[in-house]
Design an enzyme around this catalytic site. Structure first.
Site: not given
Ligand code: BV8
Length: 259
Positions: A116, A134, A142, A202
């Site tokens: 991701q 992602h 563009c 992660g």
């Molecule tokens: C879509 C942009 C179809 C790039 C991002 C069900 C099915 C389909 C869609 C949905 C659904 N339910 C809801 C949706 C809509 C939505 C969604 O998921 N919403 C969520 C918030 C509920 N999904 C979408 O919109 C997706 N599109 O499905 O298209 C569609 C089309 C139209 C209408 C409906 C559906 C698109 C999703 C992509 C969004 N873009 N980012 C950018 O700016 O980077 S999302 C963003 O979150 C990033 O991409 C990121 O990668 C992603 C996930 O986050 P994580 O990587 O998990 O990061 P996070 O901070 O959350 O967690 C970090 C973890 O690391 C923690 O657990 C922490 O404990 C851990 N950690 C910390 N330190 C360490 C560690 N682990 C290991 N070692 C360490 N040292």
């Protein structure tokens, strides 16, 4: 880190032929890049607060946000792009590249890394079979022609940056509400549906459809393993939980495999 759990994970990988990995922002936390939601590396500095705690994703990571204020959105993404370019892969990234090579050295093996992350640190660490679910912040595209370009490593001088093809340049990432790339969806479905072991590292497992691949793999009988210092939305569904950072746990797994 629980040695017995590490050992179970190593045994599962030893007997696997088809391995799939899903990574999230936590894998890049120890490269100094901020995560979105969850905790960052245990001893990280305070300015490493999760991005979505400081910035509103609905005002920065959606097509509507770009439509409303392309200058602000592209300025924010250029700031993150430069951070990604300045970051270096960490021991966790290197271990995943090593795991891919080790897996593929065995007959009938397959390995896919679903990420991701948009920072391209996996590729810089040597991972080959990377699927960018992602997109990438390193390439921009563009808005008019859809053509991609690799911007220079200096900051843009104009926001939003104009494209040479007559539109604006936007980061080549998938925003909320945007479809994931067709090819990425196909490769992810293939990997999650056929793997023997699925390693989720992660990620808070809250963003879909990426998080869904953990459950898909489990449903097809794969052994699922989570590497994360914290509890996640998938922790109760996986078979093996390795509570620790990726830069510590992944090298330990690879060292045990290479023993
Ligand atoms: C879509 C942009 C179809 C790039 C991002 C069900 C099915 C389909 C869609 C949905 C659904 N339910 C809801 C949706 C809509 C939505 C969604 O998921 N919403 C969520 C918030 C509920 N999904 C979408 O919109 C997706 N599109 O499905 O298209 C569609 C089309 C139209 C209408 C409906 C559906 C698109 C999703 C992509 C969004 N873009 N980012 C950018 O700016 O980077 S999302 C963003 O979150 C990033 O991409 C990121 O990668 C992603 C996930 O986050 P994580 O990587 O998990 O990061 P996070 O901070 O959350 O967690 C970090 C973890 O690391 C923690 O657990 C922490 O404990 C851990 N950690 C910390 N330190 C360490 C560690 N682990 C290991 N070692 C360490 N040292």
């Amino acid at each position: 880190m629980n040695p017995a759990a590490i050992d179970r994970a190593v045994q599962a990988l030893r007997s696997a032929r088809r391995v799939a990995v899903l990574t999230g922002a936590g894998v890049s936390a120890e490269s100094g890049l901020r995560t979105f939601r969850g905790a960052t590396a245990p001893d990280s500095p305070p300015d490493m607060a999760a991005l979505w705690k400081e910035f509103d994703p609905m005002r920065l990571a959606t097509p509507q946000a770009f439509e409303a204020d392309p200058a602000m959105v592209t300025r924010w993404y250029d700031w993150r792009r430069l951070g990604c370019l300045a970051a270096e892969p960490n021991a966790g990234h290197m271990a995943l590249a090593r795991l891919e090579r080790w897996t593929l050295s065995r007959d009938g093996a397959a390995f896919t890394l679903l990420t991701q992350n948009v920072d391209r640190l996996h590729q810089r660490a040597g991972s080959k079979a990377v699927v960018e679910l992602h997109g990438s912040i390193i390439e921009w595209r563009c808005t008019k022609s859809g053509r991609r370009t690799l911007p220079p490593t200096q900051p843009f001088t104009q926001f939003p940056p104009p494209s040479q093809w007559g539109g604006l340049l936007r980061p080549d990432v998938v925003w909320f509400g945007e479809m994931l790339p067709e090819d990425a969806l196909r490769r992810a479905e293939e990997a999650a549906g056929a793997c023997d072991v699925f390693l989720t590292v992660g990620t808070s497992a809250v963003v879909w459809p990426a998080a869904g691949y953990i459950h898909r793999a489990r449903a097809t009988g794969a052994t699922t393993i989570e590497v994360n210092p914290d509890q996640t939305a998938a922790s109760d569904a996986v078979d093996i939980v390795l509570r620790g950072t990726s830069a510590a746990v992944l090298p330990a797994i690879v060292a045990a495999l290479l023993e």
